[in-house]
Motif scaffolding. Structure first.
Motif, PDB file in Angstrom:
ATOM      1  N   ARG A 266       0.841  -1.205   0.000  1.00 43.75           N
ATOM      2  CA  ARG A 266       0.000   0.000   0.000  1.00 43.75           C
ATOM      3  C   ARG A 266       0.867   1.243   0.000  1.00 43.75           C
ATOM      4  O   ARG A 266       1.795   1.359   0.797  1.00 43.75           O
ATOM      5  CB  ARG A 266      -0.937   0.003   1.219  1.00 43.75           C
ATOM      6  N   LEU A 267       0.544   2.147  -0.909  1.00 42.55           N
ATOM      7  CA  LEU A 267       1.369   3.357  -1.062  1.00 42.55           C
ATOM      8  C   LEU A 267       0.677   4.578  -0.476  1.00 42.55           C
ATOM      9  O   LEU A 267      -0.536   4.746  -0.633  1.00 42.55           O
ATOM     10  CB  LEU A 267       1.626   3.610  -2.549  1.00 42.55           C
ATOM     11  N   GLU A 268       1.463   5.411   0.159  1.00 43.27           N
ATOM     12  CA  GLU A 268       0.964   6.696   0.654  1.00 43.27           C
ATOM     13  C   GLU A 268       1.147   7.747  -0.439  1.00 43.27           C
ATOM     14  O   GLU A 268       2.134   7.705  -1.178  1.00 43.27           O
ATOM     15  CB  GLU A 268       1.796   7.148   1.870  1.00 43.27           C
ATOM     16  N   GLU A 269       0.238   8.719  -0.473  1.00 42.47           N
ATOM     17  CA  GLU A 269       0.394   9.817  -1.446  1.00 42.47           C
ATOM     18  C   GLU A 269       1.749  10.491  -1.269  1.00 42.47           C
ATOM     19  O   GLU A 269       2.433  10.835  -2.231  1.00 42.47           O
ATOM     20  CB  GLU A 269      -0.721  10.852  -1.246  1.00 42.47           C
ATOM     21  N   GLU A 270       2.134  10.668  -0.019  1.00 43.10           N
ATOM     22  CA  GLU A 270       3.395  11.343   0.281  1.00 43.10           C
ATOM     23  C   GLU A 270       4.594  10.596  -0.305  1.00 43.10           C
ATOM     24  O   GLU A 270       5.574  11.195  -0.758  1.00 43.10           O
ATOM     25  CB  GLU A 270       3.517  11.474   1.811  1.00 43.10           C
ATOM     26  N   GLU A 271       4.507   9.275  -0.306  1.00 45.82           N
ATOM     27  CA  GLU A 271       5.609   8.467  -0.865  1.00 45.82           C
ATOM     28  C   GLU A 271       5.695   8.647  -2.377  1.00 45.82           C
ATOM     29  O   GLU A 271       6.776   8.733  -2.950  1.00 45.82           O
ATOM     30  CB  GLU A 271       5.396   6.988  -0.515  1.00 45.82           C
ATOM     31  N   ILE A 272       4.545   8.738  -3.001  1.00 41.17           N
ATOM     32  CA  ILE A 272       4.542   8.932  -4.460  1.00 41.17           C
ATOM     33  C   ILE A 272       5.108  10.311  -4.796  1.00 41.17           C
ATOM     34  O   ILE A 272       5.942  10.458  -5.692  1.00 41.17           O
ATOM     35  CB  ILE A 272       3.120   8.737  -5.018  1.00 41.17           C
ATOM     36  N   ARG A 273       4.702  11.296  -4.028  1.00 38.51           N
ATOM     37  CA  ARG A 273       5.241  12.657  -4.252  1.00 38.51           C
ATOM     38  C   ARG A 273       6.756  12.666  -4.098  1.00 38.51           C
ATOM     39  O   ARG A 273       7.471  13.251  -4.891  1.00 38.51           O
ATOM     40  CB  ARG A 273       4.651  13.651  -3.257  1.00 38.51           C
ATOM     41  N   ARG A 274       7.232  12.006  -3.070  1.00 40.96           N
ATOM     42  CA  ARG A 274       8.683  11.935  -2.832  1.00 40.96           C
ATOM     43  C   ARG A 274       9.387  11.278  -4.019  1.00 40.96           C
ATOM     44  O   ARG A 274      10.391  11.801  -4.535  1.00 40.96           O
ATOM     45  CB  ARG A 274       8.935  11.107  -1.560  1.00 40.96           C
ATOM     46  N   ASP A 275       8.849  10.152  -4.487  1.00 37.43           N
ATOM     47  CA  ASP A 275       9.489   9.421  -5.590  1.00 37.43           C
ATOM     48  C   ASP A 275       9.541  10.281  -6.855  1.00 37.43           C
ATOM     49  O   ASP A 275      10.544  10.311  -7.565  1.00 37.43           O
ATOM     50  CB  ASP A 275       8.705   8.137  -5.916  1.00 37.43           C
ATOM     51  N   VAL A 276       8.423  10.945  -7.144  1.00 36.62           N
ATOM     52  CA  VAL A 276       8.354  11.736  -8.384  1.00 36.62           C
ATOM     53  C   VAL A 276       9.291  12.941  -8.292  1.00 36.62           C
ATOM     54  O   VAL A 276       9.995  13.292  -9.249  1.00 36.62           O
ATOM     55  CB  VAL A 276       6.896  12.161  -8.675  1.00 36.62           C
ATOM     56  N   ASP A 277       9.318  13.534  -7.133  1.00 39.51           N
ATOM     57  CA  ASP A 277      10.214  14.665  -6.932  1.00 39.51           C
ATOM     58  C   ASP A 277      11.672  14.240  -7.170  1.00 39.51           C
ATOM     59  O   ASP A 277      12.463  14.966  -7.774  1.00 39.51           O
ATOM     60  CB  ASP A 277      10.036  15.146  -5.486  1.00 39.51           C
ATOM     61  N   ASP A 278      12.011  13.052  -6.717  1.00 43.14           N
ATOM     62  CA  ASP A 278      13.365  12.530  -6.951  1.00 43.14           C
ATOM     63  C   ASP A 278      13.618  12.330  -8.447  1.00 43.14           C
ATOM     64  O   ASP A 278      14.659  12.711  -8.971  1.00 43.14           O
ATOM     65  CB  ASP A 278      13.564  11.198  -6.218  1.00 43.14           C
ATOM     66  N   LEU A 279      12.644  11.733  -9.129  1.00 34.86           N
ATOM     67  CA  LEU A 279      12.850  11.445 -10.555  1.00 34.86           C
ATOM     68  C   LEU A 279      13.024  12.725 -11.363  1.00 34.86           C
ATOM     69  O   LEU A 279      13.782  12.773 -12.319  1.00 34.86           O
ATOM     70  CB  LEU A 279      11.652  10.665 -11.118  1.00 34.86           C
TER      71      LEU A 279
END
Ligand code: RAT
Ligand code: ZN
Length: 426
Positions: free
Chosen positions: A391-404
């Motif tokens: 299960r993914l948190e919105e915050e984790e997705i934001r973090r990943d995309v920001d890194d990419l």
């Protein structure tokens, strides 16, 4: 907040990738203070060298000389007529122009270049830069700064206040690809170099690099290299890498960016559109990055065939950060395949894309088109995780995309993203 369904996941990823501000790590754009080095507007868009090459393919009777003798507007008219009116503009470079015109709100039903041109007459470079960066959601672009270009040198000498949205990269192609002629250009700038690579000459090359680093504060040193670039090798290029670039990169703690795989001027009649590509030996990259583990390398390769082995080489060397789908790879089908493969081999420890824009307006299409694919492939990967019970948190997705879209680059440099600091300070 945890994501509850696959549909929600896909929508959230798309939204996040679309809205996250980008650090564009390699472009040919310039801040306003560089004057005519900054290209923008519809005539520059149309005379992009990718489109010049495509125009000649549809124009068997157009002589190269006649084309190059035309003014920019006349060339743009011809390109528009050939690629947009006489044929449908679905090649990626043509589609890019359509995306830009559409994003600027032009009426595409008229196909009237004169009206599009008219719009630019009332716009200042200063306003246009802000407008495009905002529309493209690009917070920072890295320029390509050439200390061998006298016009650009002059601009640096004028000491204009720096626009924080435009960061420098020190591009040193002549030094590594044409030492037999570039040494005299260094001598003209006051460095005590001679054609032979004596100890004095090598130390003067280091001085030249450090002077330029002090002057322009580049994020990295960069070079484009031919597909037959070999390492090690008994050549001026390799001696300068070993004895000048690597020690300076280590001392100043900035990466050395190698863009490998170009075949320059396979058709000189096409001028700036005359370069091509070739496969390279991955062993060259392997040997150089593993020899200098205390130096950071940014690498992109031009040939599709090199992409898998490059990603594997990055797995083995954490001082190697691979980036972008460069030039002839910047096409949707290839970006999709390369991005998927990189996610599978490297997760987010790579930079999926840079724009390579030469014309400011192109930021709109290069990033729109790439974001769409990055979002698609990333969603796929998250959906696989979701199906496996993660299960993914919105915050984790934001973090990943920001890194990419920038974070990974700044972390690799070991520097804070200046735009994040600026926005925190507000
Ligand atoms: O992509 C391009 O526009 C090429 O012409 C090159 O500029 C290449 O990206 C480079 O930096 O050498
Ligand atoms: Zn480039």
């Amino acid at each position: 907040m945890a994501i509850q369904s696959k549909e929600e996941l896909i929508t959230f990823v798309k939204e996040t990738v679309t809205n996250t501000q980008v650090t564009d790590i390699h472009t040919h754009l310039f801040a306003e203070s560089f004057g005519d080095l900054l290209l923008w507007g519809v005539d520059d868009l149309l005379t992009y060298h990718y489109l010049v090459a495509e125009t000649f393919r549809f124009s068997p009777n157009l002589s190269y000389e006649a084309f190059w003798a035309m003014g920019k507007q006349e060339q743009a008219d011809l390109i528009w007529q050939t690629l947009f009116i006489d044929h449908s503009p679905y090649s990626e470079a043509c589609r890019g122009v359509v995306t830009v015109l559409n994003r600027l709100g032009f009426d595409l039903s008229t196909r009237d270049l004169a009206t599009y041109r008219e719009y630019y007459k009332g716009v200042s470079a200063q306003d246009y830069i802000s407008r495009i960066l905002e529309l493209a959601k690009v917070k920072t672009v890295v320029m390509t700064n050439d200390p061998f270009d006298s016009f650009e040198r002059e601009k640096w000498a004028q000491n204009h206040p720096q626009d924080p949205r435009f960061l420098a990269a020190l591009r040193i192609d002549p030094l590594l690809n044409a030492w037999d002629t570039s040494w005299s250009r260094l001598a003209e700038q006051g460095y005590k170099v001679t054609a032979d690579l004596s100890e004095t000459t090598l130390s003067e090359i280091r001085r030249f690099l450090k002077d330029w680093i002090a002057r322009i504060n580049p994020l990295y040193m960069a070079v484009s290299l031919p597909n037959d670039f070999a390492y090690p090798e008994d050549s001026a290029r390799v001696r300068i890498i070993d004895e000048c670039i690597v020690p300076v990169a280590r001392e100043v703690d900035i990466p050395f960016a190698m863009m490998i795989g170009v075949k320059r001027q396979v058709n000189p009649s096409l001028q700036s559109a005359g370069d091509s590509l070739g496969k390279s030996d991955i062993g060259t990259v392997e040997r150089i990055v593993s020899k200098y583990q205390d130096v950071k390398f940014l690498v992109t390769m031009l040939s599709r065939e090199n992409q898998h082995e490059l990603a594997v080489t990055a797995r083995k060397n954490r001082n190697l950060l691979i980036f972008g789908c460069w030039w002839f790879l910047n096409n949707p089908s290839l970006i999709e395949e390369i991005t998927r493969m990189r996610f599978e081999l490297l997760g987010g420890s790579m930079i999926p894309q840079h724009s390579d824009c030469r014309i400011l307006d192109q930021l709109l299409y290069k990033w729109d088109h790439s974001r769409e694919i990055i979002a698609k492939v990333l969603s796929e990967k998250y959906v696989d995780l979701f199906s496996a019970g993660w299960r993914l948190e919105e915050e984790e997705i934001r973090r990943d995309v920001d890194d990419l879209l920038g974070g990974t680059f700044w972390k690799f440099l070991g520097k804070p993203d200046p735009m994040v600091i600026a926005s925190v300070g507000k």
